[in-house]
Design a protein around this motif. Sequence first.
Motif, PDB file in Angstrom:
ATOM      1  N   LEU A  95       0.836  -1.204   0.000  1.00  0.00           N
ATOM      2  CA  LEU A  95       0.000   0.000   0.000  1.00  0.00           C
ATOM      3  C   LEU A  95       0.873   1.256   0.000  1.00  0.00           C
ATOM      4  O   LEU A  95       0.655   2.188  -0.789  1.00  0.00           O
TER       5      LEU A  95
ATOM      6  N   VAL B  49      -8.279  10.976  11.153  1.00  0.00           N
ATOM      7  CA  VAL B  49      -7.152  10.247  10.560  1.00  0.00           C
ATOM      8  C   VAL B  49      -5.994  10.307  11.540  1.00  0.00           C
ATOM      9  O   VAL B  49      -5.715  11.361  12.099  1.00  0.00           O
TER      10      VAL B  49
ATOM     11  N   SER C  61       0.055   7.525   9.168  1.00  0.00           N
ATOM     12  CA  SER C  61      -0.824   6.846   8.225  1.00  0.00           C
ATOM     13  C   SER C  61      -0.029   6.427   7.008  1.00  0.00           C
ATOM     14  O   SER C  61       1.050   6.940   6.745  1.00  0.00           O
TER      15      SER C  61
ATOM     16  N   THR D 200      -5.489  -3.598   5.560  1.00  0.00           N
ATOM     17  CA  THR D 200      -6.427  -2.622   5.014  1.00  0.00           C
ATOM     18  C   THR D 200      -5.898  -2.062   3.705  1.00  0.00           C
ATOM     19  O   THR D 200      -4.700  -2.076   3.446  1.00  0.00           O
ATOM     20  N   GLY D 201      -6.831  -1.574   2.897  1.00  0.00           N
ATOM     21  CA  GLY D 201      -6.408  -0.909   1.667  1.00  0.00           C
ATOM     22  C   GLY D 201      -6.641   0.582   1.770  1.00  0.00           C
ATOM     23  O   GLY D 201      -6.492   1.313   0.809  1.00  0.00           O
ATOM     24  N   ASN D 202      -7.006   1.038   2.952  1.00  0.00           N
ATOM     25  CA  ASN D 202      -7.318   2.447   3.138  1.00  0.00           C
ATOM     26  C   ASN D 202      -6.052   3.217   3.510  1.00  0.00           C
ATOM     27  O   ASN D 202      -5.488   3.008   4.577  1.00  0.00           O
ATOM     28  N   PRO D 203      -5.597   4.105   2.652  1.00  0.00           N
ATOM     29  CA  PRO D 203      -4.337   4.800   2.934  1.00  0.00           C
ATOM     30  C   PRO D 203      -4.422   5.761   4.119  1.00  0.00           C
ATOM     31  O   PRO D 203      -3.407   6.266   4.566  1.00  0.00           O
ATOM     32  N   PHE D 204      -5.651   6.028   4.602  1.00  0.00           N
ATOM     33  CA  PHE D 204      -5.744   6.943   5.748  1.00  0.00           C
ATOM     34  C   PHE D 204      -5.528   6.222   7.069  1.00  0.00           C
ATOM     35  O   PHE D 204      -5.519   6.829   8.114  1.00  0.00           O
ATOM     36  N   GLU D 205      -5.371   4.903   7.008  1.00  0.00           N
ATOM     37  CA  GLU D 205      -5.131   4.174   8.242  1.00  0.00           C
ATOM     38  C   GLU D 205      -3.644   3.946   8.459  1.00  0.00           C
ATOM     39  O   GLU D 205      -2.844   4.042   7.519  1.00  0.00           O
TER      40      GLU D 205
END
Lengths: 430, 414, 260
Positions: free
Chosen positions: B191, B261, B265, B352-357
Amino acid sequence: MESKSIHNSEFAHKRLKKRYGKERRFRMWGVAAICFALASLGWLLFSLVGTGFTAFQQNFMSIEVTLEQSIIDPQNTNDRETLRGANYRRIIQNTMYNQFPDVTERKAKQELFALVSASGATNQIRQMVYNDPSLIGKTIRVTVPTSDQVDQLLKGYIKRDVPESRRKISDQQIAWIDDLKSRKIIKKKFNTILFTNPDSRDPELAGIASAVIGSVMIVLIAFLLALPIGVGSALYLDEFAPKNKFTDLIEININNLAAVPSIVFGLLGLAVFINFIGFQRSIPLVGGMVLALRAFPTIVIATRASLRSVSPAMVDGALSLGASHTQAVFHQKLPLAGPGILTGSIIAMAQVLGETAPLLMIGMVAFVTEIPNSISDPATALPVQIFLWSDSAERAWSERTAAAIIILLVILVMMNGVAIWLRNRLEKRR
Amino acid sequence: MNQNLLYILAFMAILVAAGYVYNRKSVLAQARSGAVQNGRGSMAHWHSQANYHGYFTAWITGLVTFAIFIGGVFIGGSGLPFLLAWLGVIILSGLATILIVNRKITPQFRARNYVERFIKLSLILLSVIAVLTTFGIIMSLLFESLRFFDKVPVLDFLFGLQWSPQTALRADQAGQSGAFGAVPIFAGTFLIMLVAMVIAGPIGLMIAIYLSEYASKSVRKIVKPLIEILAGIPTVVYGFFALLTVGPTIRNFAEGFGFSVPTQSALAAGVVMGVMIIPLISSLSDDVINAVPQTIRDGSYALGATKSETMKQVVFAGALPGIIGAFLLAISRAIGETMIVVMAAGRAANLTGNPFEAVTTVTVQIVALLTGDQEFDSPKTLAAFALGLVLFVITLILNVIALTVVRKYRERYD
Amino acid sequence: MSDIESPSTDVKFTCRDVKVHYGDFEALHGIDIDIPDRGVTAFIGPSGCGKSTFLRTFNRMNDTIEGCRVSGEVLMDGQDIYDKTLDPVLLRAQVGMVFQKPNPFPKSIYDNIAYGPRIHGLTSSKAELDALVEKSLRRAGLWDEVKDRLKLSGTGLSGGQQQRLVIARAIAVSPQVILMDEPASALDPIATAKLEALIDELKERYCIIIVTHSMAQAARVSDKTAFFYMGDLIEFDDTEKIFTNPSNSRTQDYITGRTG
């Protein structure tokens, strides 16, 4: 003027307008990309300098300390151990209370004492008495750092308009600080502590001296090892090696090593130098060896490039006079390639100076409060020190971290400056 | 002891120097007397110059005394008598070597050939260090990884979805082997690499195109070094920048839209890493774009193409293999980058694929597992080597492909 | 100008006092010449005489060279091609060029030909483009050799094929003029012969200007020949006249091999 070509038609001209629109947009993307990169660079430097430059000055207190015999050495033994272990804290406390004689309440006294850097002041006095016991009983004026909270307040990072409950410094303390400031007892001075002290738990006492010495040792060791390995390999590959599978293997190896993640070299150092050979952890010797392996491929590549830039006529000239191949290489080629090799080596050493991850692997993250004396003393390095300090969220620490980064960057700029200067001189001579 | 060793080494250095000077002089003296006898130029009929006789002597003396020195280290006695005896043997054998070699000094003796062979041999030894380094890396990673896979099955490691090595420390617990499923780590690494490449890929490429096709010489002369400064900044500095400035900026920005956020991250680490990689892509792409011959550009201009049409459809097609190579090297760099992610990406192994995590990466975990308290045999520390092996293998494959592609590409236009 | 073989008396290019500077160096010292519309005009002369430089003024390729300035007048069909309102992009679509070294694009044979029509928007459908590609390749005499491998890279062809591919590429944008800068210098004799035969066919449709090192080639393919020497146009006349009875002694010296 009538034209018979389809390229002069209305359609072609309309289309051309669109094509030039695309051309302009494409160009704009290029400009935008450059702007993004330069803006990032600017933002990075601006935020680091903005955070760090205030750390080059620090607030100090100039106070009169009475070195009472009754506290330091009541029996008058003059014994070194007694002098070392005496309750200097008491003396500093008394000094602080004397600044505001009307403070009597215990909690207020504690707050008052908190204005000075407790360990900074006691260590300083302990050292003075230890070096010169005749000072006992006298009153001397010393300059000691304030606590980091006072420093942060006076630099404006702790806001006075924040409600008292939400800042680490009380209204009473602020009143005292302002009073001390108006009496010229607290003064801002150039921060020598940052340069001369080793690491410390207290931000106001932490300096980069041990890290810088550690870094110097590591870079020197890496240079002394990587230069002969790098130049030797390059000479062999370019001048002596037969074209065969083994030579190809070496060549692929070197090119690949230059692109292997640096942390892998750290793992190598940990497994081979520390666990297998049995070197101590955290010492500059191991750090230098690991980073020499990291750096020498860069030197090989630079050396080969500068060997190739030497005109073959030079070598042919020597050969035609009856010199052997080895003589021609060592007497003609190598000296001419010298400045180029040096430039490459300096750039490689600048990389070594900035390396952090491999040093973490070999345990150079230890909390080192002494300046290392030899290459086998536990030490840390400047970038590792930056990493360690960056872990603390307090403003006093980030200020110092950024200051250490500024120093690191200045050193790197100087190293690269020397390299560029050398290269330009070389190009002029050609 | 250490200091005594230094003294002995100093004596050895003096012996070596003495050997050089003495035998060189002796050659010159012989040559002079020979010249008087047969009337020819003094060194003309000598195979090797006096220097080489000197070097030869120095080499042999150095070898002999060093062998005795090492012998002494292995015997490892102590006390003054031992040291004196040791030193005595070294000095005597050194002097003996010099004298024996001295007797071999004749005009026919091929001292130069020997010296040159010595030189070549030492150069070979130096270049073998590169092979040894790679060998050492592979062996140490492999060896420790095998010990790790003794305790944790390979497939559990490569395909497990749960990563919590900390539990492994508590031997009394039920899950004492810990959870070593590395998928969340690989995902996090991927990611962050993706974020970095989304930033650095197009921007680095556009910079290379602009600088090589559009910019005037003077602009190029200023902008190129400025961009290259980005490559010279140590990664720990980028890490601090991400932590101090970029992370909070992204957090504040997201809060403005009502999202929460964390400061650490994938996005913060990825963006800063992207900025770090820009110069790598731009300078490599610049090289490959410049390697496309001007005649091909002229061919396109002569058909009435604009600059951007020529660039996008002709030059780019020609430079594509080289650009792919540059991107692969950049990806390898992003995967192996350590300090930025250690400081800015966090340590939580979120899948996760969420870059904000906050996510974690291979390098972050290696650092986390190997710093702080450690016993060397626990799966926790050995896991670091298994991760290191994965990292090494992946970057090795990427590097080799990239280097081959770029080399093939260069040959095509040479 | 009594030669009956001259296919047209129309003038394509009118040049008046054309000077070209590279920085401070004057490469051409004021050339006056009228290039006929159909047929082949050859530029000959020793190396460095300015013939290639002059060729590049006709499609303004000199614009791409830094520090190069062109003065004087170059009229194409009576229009000044160095006029500020005229766009070199559209000019070059009308004046194709073939270079010394074959320079096919690193793309498939099909895409090499389709490139020009695509950027100029000459076709409106795939079928139309296919037809144009085929027509261009046929005209360049390459169709039979490559029709089964249109998807393969153009750089994989032989030198002579590459050069004809480049000609097909130029034809595909429907130019009126084709400039050739020593097109056969990198080719073997057989490929050269094919190329010359092709030039002979093309001159019916296009104004061809060819720069060549080989006087024999000039004699074989051209209708008119211009002899350049040291940045000056020495003589310009029908090819037959130049090679049999030149009026200038320097032309005489060159074609008989006494200078060059």
